[in-house]
Design an enzyme around this catalytic site. Structure first.
Site, PDB file in Angstrom:
ATOM      1  N   LYS A   1     -12.460   1.406 -13.789  1.00 11.70           N
ATOM      2  CA  LYS A   1     -12.693  -0.210 -13.724  1.00 11.70           C
ATOM      3  C   LYS A   1     -13.038  -0.561 -15.039  1.00 11.70           C
TER       4      LYS A   1
ATOM      5  N   TYR B   1     -30.677   9.652  -1.189  1.00 11.49           N
ATOM      6  CA  TYR B   1     -30.357  10.488  -2.160  1.00 11.49           C
ATOM      7  C   TYR B   1     -31.592  10.426  -3.605  1.00 11.49           C
TER       8      TYR B   1
ATOM      9  N   GLN C   1     -17.845  -6.434  -8.114  1.00 10.57           N
ATOM     10  CA  GLN C   1     -18.384  -6.388  -6.548  1.00 10.57           C
ATOM     11  C   GLN C   1     -19.656  -5.310  -6.372  1.00 10.57           C
TER      12      GLN C   1
ATOM     13  N   TYR D   1     -14.824   7.279 -11.564  1.00 16.36           N
ATOM     14  CA  TYR D   1     -14.204   6.059 -10.994  1.00 16.36           C
ATOM     15  C   TYR D   1     -14.650   4.870 -11.605  1.00 16.36           C
ATOM     16  N   HIS D   2     -16.151   4.661 -11.823  1.00 14.22           N
ATOM     17  CA  HIS D   2     -16.564   3.275 -12.096  1.00 14.22           C
ATOM     18  C   HIS D   2     -15.953   3.264 -13.692  1.00 14.22           C
TER      19      HIS D   2
ATOM     20  N   THR E   1     -16.347  -3.559 -10.103  1.00 12.92           N
ATOM     21  CA  THR E   1     -17.480  -3.187  -9.780  1.00 12.92           C
ATOM     22  C   THR E   1     -18.855  -3.384 -10.358  1.00 12.92           C
TER      23      THR E   1
ATOM     24  N   ARG F   1     -25.781  13.080  -7.494  1.00 13.94           N
ATOM     25  CA  ARG F   1     -25.650  12.210  -8.358  1.00 13.94           C
ATOM     26  C   ARG F   1     -26.400  12.332  -9.680  1.00 13.94           C
TER      27      ARG F   1
ATOM     28  N   ARG G   1     -22.893   4.681   5.940  1.00 13.34           N
ATOM     29  CA  ARG G   1     -23.204   6.123   6.476  1.00 13.34           C
ATOM     30  C   ARG G   1     -24.342   5.940   6.982  1.00 13.34           C
TER      31      ARG G   1
ATOM     32  N   ASP H   1       0.816  -1.132  -0.240  1.00 16.29           N
ATOM     33  CA  ASP H   1      -0.149   0.070   0.010  1.00 16.29           C
ATOM     34  C   ASP H   1       0.990   1.213  -0.089  1.00 16.29           C
TER      35      ASP H   1
ATOM     36  N   SER I   1     -19.745   6.946 -12.924  1.00 14.72           N
ATOM     37  CA  SER I   1     -18.748   8.191 -12.544  1.00 14.72           C
ATOM     38  C   SER I   1     -17.446   7.744 -13.122  1.00 14.72           C
TER      39      SER I   1
HETATM   40  P1  NAD Z   1      -9.952   1.098   0.215  1.00 18.91           P
HETATM   41  O1  NAD Z   1      -9.434   2.688  -0.430  1.00 18.91           O
HETATM   42  O2  NAD Z   1     -10.237   1.310   1.701  1.00 18.91           O
HETATM   43  O3  NAD Z   1      -8.569   0.350  -0.068  1.00 18.91           O
HETATM   44  C1  NAD Z   1      -7.824   0.554  -1.309  1.00 18.91           C
HETATM   45  C2  NAD Z   1      -6.360   0.564  -0.743  1.00 18.91           C
HETATM   46  O4  NAD Z   1      -5.506   0.701  -2.178  1.00 18.91           O
HETATM   47  C3  NAD Z   1      -6.120   1.681  -0.090  1.00 18.91           C
HETATM   48  O5  NAD Z   1      -5.481   1.311   1.275  1.00 18.91           O
HETATM   49  C4  NAD Z   1      -5.223   2.702  -0.810  1.00 18.91           C
HETATM   50  O6  NAD Z   1      -4.215   3.540  -0.009  1.00 18.91           O
HETATM   51  C5  NAD Z   1      -4.720   1.608  -1.871  1.00 18.91           C
HETATM   52  N1  NAD Z   1      -3.992   2.204  -2.819  1.00 18.91           N
HETATM   53  C6  NAD Z   1      -4.594   3.102  -4.005  1.00 18.91           C
HETATM   54  N2  NAD Z   1      -3.827   3.417  -4.769  1.00 18.91           N
HETATM   55  C7  NAD Z   1      -2.537   2.811  -4.809  1.00 18.91           C
HETATM   56  C8  NAD Z   1      -1.323   2.880  -5.202  1.00 18.91           C
HETATM   57  N3  NAD Z   1      -1.177   3.430  -6.404  1.00 18.91           N
HETATM   58  N4  NAD Z   1      -0.485   1.998  -4.869  1.00 18.91           N
HETATM   59  C9  NAD Z   1      -0.540   1.319  -3.664  1.00 18.91           C
HETATM   60  N5  NAD Z   1      -1.555   1.220  -2.968  1.00 18.91           N
HETATM   61  C10 NAD Z   1      -3.017   1.938  -3.372  1.00 18.91           C
HETATM   62  O7  NAD Z   1     -10.934   0.797  -0.580  1.00 18.91           O
HETATM   63  P2  NAD Z   1     -11.900  -0.607  -0.364  1.00 18.91           P
HETATM   64  O8  NAD Z   1     -13.293   0.103   0.073  1.00 18.91           O
HETATM   65  O9  NAD Z   1     -11.103  -1.431   0.469  1.00 18.91           O
HETATM   66  O10 NAD Z   1     -11.875  -1.298  -2.035  1.00 18.91           O
HETATM   67  C11 NAD Z   1     -10.906  -2.012  -2.211  1.00 18.91           C
HETATM   68  C12 NAD Z   1     -11.099  -2.369  -3.682  1.00 18.91           C
HETATM   69  O11 NAD Z   1     -12.560  -2.843  -3.982  1.00 18.91           O
HETATM   70  C13 NAD Z   1     -10.943  -1.201  -4.658  1.00 18.91           C
HETATM   71  O12 NAD Z   1     -10.353  -1.377  -5.976  1.00 18.91           O
HETATM   72  C14 NAD Z   1     -12.426  -0.843  -5.028  1.00 18.91           C
HETATM   73  O13 NAD Z   1     -12.613  -0.246  -5.993  1.00 18.91           O
HETATM   74  C15 NAD Z   1     -13.184  -2.268  -4.793  1.00 18.91           C
HETATM   75  N6  NAD Z   1     -14.542  -2.257  -4.521  1.00 18.91           N
HETATM   76  C16 NAD Z   1     -15.116  -1.936  -3.220  1.00 18.91           C
HETATM   77  C17 NAD Z   1     -15.981  -1.868  -2.805  1.00 18.91           C
HETATM   78  C18 NAD Z   1     -16.612  -1.278  -1.517  1.00 18.91           C
HETATM   79  O14 NAD Z   1     -18.125  -1.187  -1.154  1.00 18.91           O
HETATM   80  N7  NAD Z   1     -15.837  -0.855  -0.549  1.00 18.91           N
HETATM   81  C19 NAD Z   1     -17.454  -2.285  -3.835  1.00 18.91           C
HETATM   82  C20 NAD Z   1     -16.932  -2.747  -4.972  1.00 18.91           C
HETATM   83  C21 NAD Z   1     -15.475  -2.783  -5.185  1.00 18.91           C
HETATM   84  N1  USQ Z   2     -26.632   6.847  -1.574  1.00 17.53           N
HETATM   85  C1  USQ Z   2     -27.683   7.435  -0.955  1.00 17.53           C
HETATM   86  N2  USQ Z   2     -27.340   8.259  -0.040  1.00 17.53           N
HETATM   87  C2  USQ Z   2     -26.053   8.419   0.737  1.00 17.53           C
HETATM   88  C3  USQ Z   2     -24.976   7.419   0.135  1.00 17.53           C
HETATM   89  C4  USQ Z   2     -25.225   6.955  -1.298  1.00 17.53           C
HETATM   90  O1  USQ Z   2     -28.709   7.434  -1.245  1.00 17.53           O
HETATM   91  O2  USQ Z   2     -25.801   8.887   1.810  1.00 17.53           O
HETATM   92  C5  USQ Z   2     -27.073   6.058  -2.972  1.00 17.53           C
HETATM   93  C6  USQ Z   2     -26.197   6.429  -4.069  1.00 17.53           C
HETATM   94  O3  USQ Z   2     -27.027   7.538  -4.712  1.00 17.53           O
HETATM   95  C7  USQ Z   2     -26.442   5.554  -4.959  1.00 17.53           C
HETATM   96  C8  USQ Z   2     -26.285   4.291  -4.030  1.00 17.53           C
HETATM   97  O4  USQ Z   2     -26.673   4.829  -2.683  1.00 17.53           O
HETATM   98  O5  USQ Z   2     -27.354   5.228  -5.636  1.00 17.53           O
HETATM   99  C9  USQ Z   2     -24.729   3.570  -3.904  1.00 17.53           C
HETATM  100  O6  USQ Z   2     -23.927   4.520  -3.455  1.00 17.53           O
HETATM  101  P1  USQ Z   2     -22.648   4.240  -2.688  1.00 17.53           P
HETATM  102  O7  USQ Z   2     -22.032   5.528  -2.422  1.00 17.53           O
HETATM  103  O8  USQ Z   2     -22.727   3.381  -1.439  1.00 17.53           O
HETATM  104  O9  USQ Z   2     -21.852   3.393  -3.630  1.00 17.53           O
HETATM  105  P2  USQ Z   2     -20.952   3.711  -4.837  1.00 17.53           P
HETATM  106  O10 USQ Z   2     -20.705   5.084  -4.998  1.00 17.53           O
HETATM  107  O11 USQ Z   2     -21.776   3.059  -5.987  1.00 17.53           O
HETATM  108  O12 USQ Z   2     -19.569   3.098  -4.601  1.00 17.53           O
HETATM  109  C10 USQ Z   2     -19.423   2.096  -3.918  1.00 17.53           C
HETATM  110  C11 USQ Z   2     -17.653   1.846  -3.329  1.00 17.53           C
HETATM  111  C12 USQ Z   2     -17.127   1.655  -4.907  1.00 17.53           C
HETATM  112  C13 USQ Z   2     -17.617   0.325  -5.305  1.00 17.53           C
HETATM  113  C14 USQ Z   2     -19.339   0.655  -5.618  1.00 17.53           C
HETATM  114  C15 USQ Z   2     -19.857  -0.942  -5.782  1.00 17.53           C
HETATM  115  O13 USQ Z   2     -17.427   3.080  -2.813  1.00 17.53           O
HETATM  116  O14 USQ Z   2     -15.760   1.391  -4.331  1.00 17.53           O
HETATM  117  O15 USQ Z   2     -17.264   0.171  -6.558  1.00 17.53           O
HETATM  118  O16 USQ Z   2     -19.856   0.941  -4.318  1.00 17.53           O
HETATM  119  S1  USQ Z   2     -21.090  -0.555  -7.161  1.00 17.53           S
HETATM  120  O17 USQ Z   2     -22.094   0.472  -6.453  1.00 17.53           O
HETATM  121  O18 USQ Z   2     -21.876  -1.838  -7.106  1.00 17.53           O
HETATM  122  O19 USQ Z   2     -20.650  -0.231  -8.355  1.00 17.53           O
END
Ligand code: NAD
Ligand code: USQ
Length: 382
Positions: free
Chosen positions: A185, A255, A208, A181-182, A144, A326, A241, A31, A179
């Site tokens: 991926k 939202y 995921q 971000y998405h 994702t 959003r 949240r 990390d 987004s």
């Molecule tokens: P997180 O931010 O807590 O973990 C990601 C880690 O990667 C962080 O600790 C960050 O410092 C590290 N990182 C980022 N860029 C880096 C780089 N260039 N070099 C080294 N380390 C780096 O996020 P998370 O919630 O644990 O998510 C992990 C993965 O799963 C992500 O790829 C995210 O997109 C994916 N994901 C998360 C969720 C969710 O709901 N949490 C859902 C779907 C997918």
């Molecule tokens: N939302 C609310 N209220 C809030 C926060 C979110 O209504 O306070 C809504 C958003 O508008 C959205 C849904 O909840 O419709 C999900 O939002 P989120 O912030 O929980 O999730 P998202 O932005 O999609 O991203 C998260 C993770 C990301 C992962 C993704 C999986 O941050 O790393 O890739 O979930 S997925 O959504 O299946 O693409």
């Protein structure tokens, strides 16, 4: 297994690392603290107090007797990453190490670019380093569900059989992400698919859903082993949240109409899915795609579940429809397939009042650390 966990300091990476370590796999985590830096930049932080990565590793060894190797390294530094792959000789690489926030990527042009640069460059380095030094290793990459968006047809696991002008083919499922971000991926998925098709790498792309929950079996052992838990508008996710909002007496922020439907899973099930994917690797030249979630909920349903559980504990929780920051459909068809992980043996832990109450109890312990300023959505899509 010899397993490298990229992003091993993160919400999902740290509990995953402890899990494999407890099972006697050889684990290295990598990390560069991008997530911690993102919080510094925004003036926010994890609800749970998280120890520095090196301290967590030391605490884990003390508590469990197992050693995790740790590396402070930017995945975007190709030479350093390739050297690590060469020295450690992994048979499995779990890639969590990306900037994981949709709102962060929508703040402005610089944050959009930083998200895509970091994520696409990092993933590109992973596949090139694999090709050069460990081409037989299995890449398990976190994608994702948001890559697909919300099309008006059933969503398959990665691929769709097309028939067009009398000809047929099996091609990647169309993507309509919501987004920058998405989108990063989606770019990763294309690059990994290319590396599998052309170089014969093996990979599993895990699309995921949104993860919720605070504990794994290992984080519960000792407070020094806690994983991060974000609740702010940039890094926090829906159900996590909502639990924090309920405990601090903030209205639960739905939202828009809240009819948006998403796939969700418990953090413990993320770990289970990663284990299942790693123990049965993809074939040479194959990019498998699994849709990784256990249940579908609308945002309203989630909010109502949290209201019920919080009221049961004596909180006066209420939900509020806030202007949706959003650009997303609030009414849509959503029917994604998710059978492949179940076929491998996934036993889902479904959302229950009891489970939400466990999260609420942990939030209660740390509620003095909540920064109320960080909760309301300030980042808008347009
Ligand atoms: P997180 O931010 O807590 O973990 C990601 C880690 O990667 C962080 O600790 C960050 O410092 C590290 N990182 C980022 N860029 C880096 C780089 N260039 N070099 C080294 N380390 C780096 O996020 P998370 O919630 O644990 O998510 C992990 C993965 O799963 C992500 O790829 C995210 O997109 C994916 N994901 C998360 C969720 C969710 O709901 N949490 C859902 C779907 C997918
Ligand atoms: N939302 C609310 N209220 C809030 C926060 C979110 O209504 O306070 C809504 C958003 O508008 C959205 C849904 O909840 O419709 C999900 O939002 P989120 O912030 O929980 O999730 P998202 O932005 O999609 O991203 C998260 C993770 C990301 C992962 C993704 C999986 O941050 O790393 O890739 O979930 S997925 O959504 O299946 O693409």
């Amino acid at each position: 297994m010899r397993i490298i966990i990229l992003g091993g300091d993160g919400y999902l990476g740290w509990p995953t690392a402890m899990h494999f370590s407890r099972l006697d796999d050889d684990v290295a985590i990598v990390d560069n603290f991008t997530r911690r830096a993102g919080h510094l930049e925004r003036g926010t932080g994890s609800l749970t107090p998280i120890a520095p990565m090196q301290d967590r590793v030391a605490a884990w060894e003390q508590v469990s007797g197992h050693r995790i190797e740790s590396h402070v390294l930017d995945i975007c530094d190709f030479t350093a990453l390739r050297d690590l792959f060469e020295k450690f000789a992994p048979d499995t690489i779990v890639h969590y190490g990306e900037i994981a926030s949709a709102p962060y990527s929508m703040i402005d042009r610089d944050h959009a670019w930083e998200t895509q640069r970091n994520n696409v460059e990092g993933c590109m380095n992973v596949i090139w380093a694999m090709r050069e030094v460990c081409p037989d290793a299995h890449l398990v990459k976190l994608g994702t569900m948001g890559e697909y968006g919300t099309p008006n047809i059933d969503i398959e696991e990665g691929y769709l059989d097309y028939e067009h002008n009398g000809r047929t083919d099996r091609l990647p499922f169309p993507k309509l992400p919501g987004s920058f971000y998405h989108l990063s991926k989606v770019h990763d998925s294309h690059n990994i698919h290319f590396a599998c098709r052309v170089w014969g790498l093996r990979a599993t792309d895990l699309n995921q859903g949104v993860v919720y929950g605070i504990h794994s079996d290992d984080t519960e052992l000792d407070d020094r082993l806690l994983t991060r838990f974000d609740y702010d508008e940039i890094f926090g996710t829906a159900l996590n949240r909502f639990c924090v909002q309920a405990v601090i007496g903030h209205s639960i922020s739905v939202y828009g109409k809240g009819h948006q439907t998403r796939g969700f899973l418990n953090i413990r099930d993320t770990i289970q899915c990663i284990e299942l994917a790693t123990r049965t690797p993809a074939a040479v030249g194959e990019m498998r795609v699994f849709n990784q979630f256990t249940e579908l909920f609308t945002v309203m349903q989630l909010a109502e579940e949290v209201v019920t559980a919080a009221r049961h504990l004596g909180y006066n929780a209420e939900l509020e429809h806030v202007d949706n920051p959003r650009f997303e459909l609030e009414e849509h068809y959503y029917n994604p397939t998710h059978t492949k992980l179940l076929e491998l043996g996934l036993k889902p832990r479904l959302l229950s009042d009891e489970l939400i109450e466990t999260v609420l109890h942990t939030v209660e312990r740390f509620k003095d650390r909540v920064n109320p300023r960080a909760i309301d959505p300030a980042t808008r899509w347009r």
